[in-house]
Design an enzyme around this catalytic site. Structure first.
Site, PDB file in Angstrom:
ATOM      1  N   GLU A 238     -87.904  25.027  18.885  1.00 14.09           N
ATOM      2  CA  GLU A 238     -87.161  24.101  19.497  1.00 14.09           C
ATOM      3  C   GLU A 238     -86.095  24.572  20.563  1.00 14.09           C
ATOM      4  OE1 GLU A 238     -87.545  20.957  18.698  1.00 14.09           O
ATOM      5  OE2 GLU A 238     -88.734  21.198  16.951  1.00 14.09           O
ATOM      6  N   CYS A 239     -86.094  24.022  21.539  1.00 12.14           N
ATOM      7  CA  CYS A 239     -85.250  24.396  22.622  1.00 12.14           C
ATOM      8  C   CYS A 239     -83.684  24.074  22.594  1.00 12.14           C
ATOM      9  CB  CYS A 239     -85.730  23.739  23.797  1.00 12.14           C
ATOM     10  SG  CYS A 239     -85.587  21.939  24.041  1.00 12.14           S
TER      11      CYS A 239
END
EC number: 1.8.4.8
Length: 244
Positions: A238-239
């Site tokens: 995930e960013c």
């Protein structure tokens, strides 16, 4: 359950809120993606947006939603480090579908960031997290506030990574309803939809990419790799945009 009642979920205590969300998620689990979108457009608060990375298969959710709400604001977070092919793809889809595109960026340019912090993506998980925060999380939070967003459509799917396989169809984050219409779609279903509707895929798909983000933290998919290993050197998936 009426729109008025759903809008007031945020006024309830956590237990009641979670019970209602559980009921709604059970309802949504029996709907098709198209029905979930129609339900959300009708029942959830009407300041609605969708986010898009304009990645490999992003055309699917764009197509599904703009068929029902052509003028919905489409939020893009531009880090300044997207692939040239991604920027071209954004221009192409924006013109083709007449998208109401809203672009948000960090207040610090990419060049200034490198001068100030160096190449953050080369500084391990802490550097990557800091990079993601100033280039993705902060601009998205600004966008949500700037547009007074109440409902957020996103294209996350269970099969994309371990971190996504327990996500619900509907959640509430910081008072904003977040709906994931294609959460249960498989890669095969995505491919079928693209083919049946003659939709475009990201130009890098045919070059061996299964997921596309920034140039410096995206790798081609190699035999034996999980899709999530193609991003952030396999350190994380995930960013930050879709993390709690």
């Amino acid at each position: 359950m009426s729109k008025f009642y759903i809008e007031n979920i945020n006024l309830l205590n956590s237990e009641k809120k979670n019970n209602i969300l559980s009921e709604l998620n059970l309802l949504l689990s029996n709907y098709s993606a198209e029905e979930r979108i129609s339900w959300a457009l009708s029942h959830l608060p009407h300041t609605q947006i969708m986010s898009s990375s304009f990645g490999i298969q992003s055309t699917v959710l764009l197509h599904l939603i703009i068929k029902k709400k052509p003028d919905i604001p489409v939020i893009l977070i531009d880090t300044g480090y997207l692939f040239p092919e991604t920027y071209n793809f954004i221009d192409f889809l924006t013109n083709k579908f007449h998208l109401n595109l809203k672009v948000f960026r960090s207040t610090i340019s990419s060049a200034w960031q490198e001068a100030r912090y160096g190449k953050l993506w080369e500084k391990g998980i802490e550097g990557i997290d800091f990079y993601n925060n100033i280039n993705k999380v902060q601009p998205m939070n600004f966008a949500l506030n700037e547009l007074s967003v109440q409902t957020w459509f996103a294209g996350l799917r269970h099969d994309q990574s371990k971190s996504r396989n327990l996500l619900p169809y509907l959640s509430i984050k910081k008072g904003i309803f977040k709906i994931l219409p294609i959460l249960d779609w498989s890669k095969d279903k995505i491919k079928d939809y693209l083919k049946e509707n003659n939709l475009d895929t990201h130009p890098l798909y045919n070059n061996g990419y299964s997921s596309v983000g920034d140039t410096h933290t995206t790798k081609k998919h190699m035999p034996g790799m999980l899709e999530e290993e193609t991003r952030f050197f396999g350190l994380k998936r995930e960013c930050g945009l879709h993390e709690n």
